[in-house]
Enzyme design. Sequence first.
Site, PDB file in Angstrom:
ATOM      1  N   CYS A   3      -4.845  36.943 -11.764  1.00 46.29           N
ATOM      2  CA  CYS A   3      -6.129  37.446 -11.264  1.00 46.29           C
ATOM      3  C   CYS A   3      -6.903  36.289 -10.641  1.00 46.29           C
ATOM      4  CB  CYS A   3      -6.931  38.071 -12.407  1.00 46.29           C
ATOM      5  SG  CYS A   3      -8.642  38.429 -11.976  1.00 46.29           S
ATOM      6  N   CYS A   6     -10.042  35.397 -12.573  1.00 47.82           N
ATOM      7  CA  CYS A   6      -9.769  34.675 -13.827  1.00 47.82           C
ATOM      8  C   CYS A   6      -9.440  33.210 -13.520  1.00 47.82           C
ATOM      9  CB  CYS A   6      -8.632  35.345 -14.581  1.00 47.82           C
ATOM     10  SG  CYS A   6      -9.106  36.894 -15.383  1.00 47.82           S
ATOM     11  N   ASP A  29     -19.140  34.249  -2.105  1.00 50.61           N
ATOM     12  CA  ASP A  29     -17.967  34.957  -1.586  1.00 50.61           C
ATOM     13  C   ASP A  29     -17.294  34.103  -0.510  1.00 50.61           C
ATOM     14  OD1 ASP A  29     -17.069  38.220  -1.497  1.00 50.61           O
ATOM     15  OD2 ASP A  29     -16.423  36.959   0.171  1.00 50.61           O
ATOM     16  N   HIS A  45     -11.831  39.212 -18.578  1.00 57.64           N
ATOM     17  CA  HIS A  45     -11.178  40.229 -17.757  1.00 57.64           C
ATOM     18  C   HIS A  45     -10.876  41.457 -18.622  1.00 57.64           C
ATOM     19  CE1 HIS A  45      -8.292  41.199 -14.270  1.00 57.64           C
ATOM     20  NE2 HIS A  45      -8.344  42.260 -15.052  1.00 57.64           N
ATOM     21  N   ASN A  86     -17.395  47.769  -5.227  1.00 59.91           N
ATOM     22  CA  ASN A  86     -16.307  48.526  -4.622  1.00 59.91           C
ATOM     23  C   ASN A  86     -15.364  48.949  -5.738  1.00 59.91           C
ATOM     24  OD1 ASN A  86     -17.333  48.010  -2.056  1.00 59.91           O
ATOM     25  ND2 ASN A  86     -16.152  46.122  -1.850  1.00 59.91           N
ATOM     26  N   HIS A  97     -10.888  42.919 -11.047  1.00 58.55           N
ATOM     27  CA  HIS A  97     -11.639  42.290 -12.137  1.00 58.55           C
ATOM     28  C   HIS A  97     -13.070  42.659 -11.773  1.00 58.55           C
ATOM     29  CE1 HIS A  97     -12.484  38.311 -14.569  1.00 58.55           C
ATOM     30  NE2 HIS A  97     -13.627  38.976 -14.435  1.00 58.55           N
ATOM     31  N   HIS A  99     -16.596  43.320 -10.491  1.00 57.24           N
ATOM     32  CA  HIS A  99     -17.535  42.362  -9.902  1.00 57.24           C
ATOM     33  C   HIS A  99     -18.563  43.105  -9.074  1.00 57.24           C
ATOM     34  CE1 HIS A  99     -14.167  42.907  -7.113  1.00 57.24           C
ATOM     35  NE2 HIS A  99     -15.044  42.738  -6.127  1.00 57.24           N
ATOM     36  N   HIS A 101     -21.241  42.557  -5.781  1.00 55.30           N
ATOM     37  CA  HIS A 101     -21.610  41.755  -4.613  1.00 55.30           C
ATOM     38  C   HIS A 101     -23.137  41.756  -4.517  1.00 55.30           C
ATOM     39  CE1 HIS A 101     -17.510  42.061  -2.596  1.00 55.30           C
ATOM     40  NE2 HIS A 101     -17.439  43.052  -3.466  1.00 55.30           N
TER      41      HIS A 101
HETATM   42  P1  DGP Z   1     -13.775  43.540  -3.347  1.00 60.17           P
HETATM   43  O1  DGP Z   1     -13.271  43.934  -2.001  1.00 60.17           O
HETATM   44  O2  DGP Z   1     -15.010  44.361  -3.734  1.00 60.17           O
HETATM   45  O3  DGP Z   1     -12.695  43.574  -4.395  1.00 60.17           O
HETATM   46  O4  DGP Z   1     -14.313  42.069  -3.188  1.00 60.17           O
HETATM   47  C1  DGP Z   1     -13.570  40.931  -3.467  1.00 60.17           C
HETATM   48  C2  DGP Z   1     -14.304  39.788  -2.839  1.00 60.17           C
HETATM   49  O5  DGP Z   1     -13.812  38.603  -3.400  1.00 60.17           O
HETATM   50  C3  DGP Z   1     -14.129  39.686  -1.318  1.00 60.17           C
HETATM   51  O6  DGP Z   1     -15.391  39.891  -0.694  1.00 60.17           O
HETATM   52  C4  DGP Z   1     -13.638  38.273  -1.075  1.00 60.17           C
HETATM   53  C5  DGP Z   1     -13.851  37.594  -2.409  1.00 60.17           C
HETATM   54  N1  DGP Z   1     -12.806  36.653  -2.746  1.00 60.17           N
HETATM   55  C6  DGP Z   1     -11.478  36.918  -2.809  1.00 60.17           C
HETATM   56  N2  DGP Z   1     -10.811  35.798  -3.155  1.00 60.17           N
HETATM   57  C7  DGP Z   1     -11.746  34.823  -3.310  1.00 60.17           C
HETATM   58  C8  DGP Z   1     -11.664  33.447  -3.655  1.00 60.17           C
HETATM   59  O7  DGP Z   1     -10.601  32.873  -3.924  1.00 60.17           O
HETATM   60  N3  DGP Z   1     -12.836  32.761  -3.707  1.00 60.17           N
HETATM   61  C9  DGP Z   1     -14.039  33.362  -3.425  1.00 60.17           C
HETATM   62  N4  DGP Z   1     -15.127  32.599  -3.510  1.00 60.17           N
HETATM   63  N5  DGP Z   1     -14.146  34.656  -3.104  1.00 60.17           N
HETATM   64  C10 DGP Z   1     -13.003  35.375  -3.043  1.00 60.17           C
END
Ligand code: DGP
Length: 113
Positions: A3, A6, A29, A45, A86, A97, A99, A101
Site C-alpha cells: 500500500c 502505508c 498530493d 490501514h 473517492n 487506504h 483518505h 482530499h
Molecule cells: P484517490 O484517487 O482518491 O485514490 O487518490 C489518491 C491520491 O493519492 C491521488 O490524488 C494521487 C495521490 N498519490 C498517489 N501516490 C502518491 C504518492 O506516492 N505520494 C503522494 N504524495 N501522493 C500520492
Amino acid sequence: MDCIFCKIVAGEIPSAKVYEDDRILAFKDINPCAPVHTIIIPKEHSITCCNDITEDNAEIVAYIFSKIPHIAKLCGTEEGYRVVNNCGALGAQSVFHIHFHLIGGTQLSEKLN
Ligand code: DGP
C-alpha cells in the site's frame, strides 16, 4: 501489505508532510488539482474505503474531520476548501487506504464532477 500510503506512513516513500500526530498523517498530493491539495489518512490501514466504515471503526473518521480545520489553517486555506473522498472504482479511487482530499487555495468551481 503493498500500500503506497502505508509506505508513506512508514517513511519508505517520501512525502511533503503537512500535519502528523500519532493517529493520522496529512501530506501534499503528488498530483495536485489545486494550489492546496492535501491527502489526509489514518496511519493504520484498517479501512480501505467509505464502504468499510462501520459504527465500530468510524471514530477515526470523526477524528480526521476534527483535525481538518487545523490542517486547513496550516495549508492557508481556512477561508474555504473542499473535502473529497473517492470510493471504489466508479468513484475513481486509486489508493485503497481510506483518505480524504483537502482541496483549496483558490476559488473552487460549483461543479463537483
Ligand atoms: P484517490 O484517487 O482518491 O485514490 O487518490 C489518491 C491520491 O493519492 C491521488 O490524488 C494521487 C495521490 N498519490 C498517489 N501516490 C502518491 C504518492 O506516492 N505520494 C503522494 N504524495 N501522493 C500520492
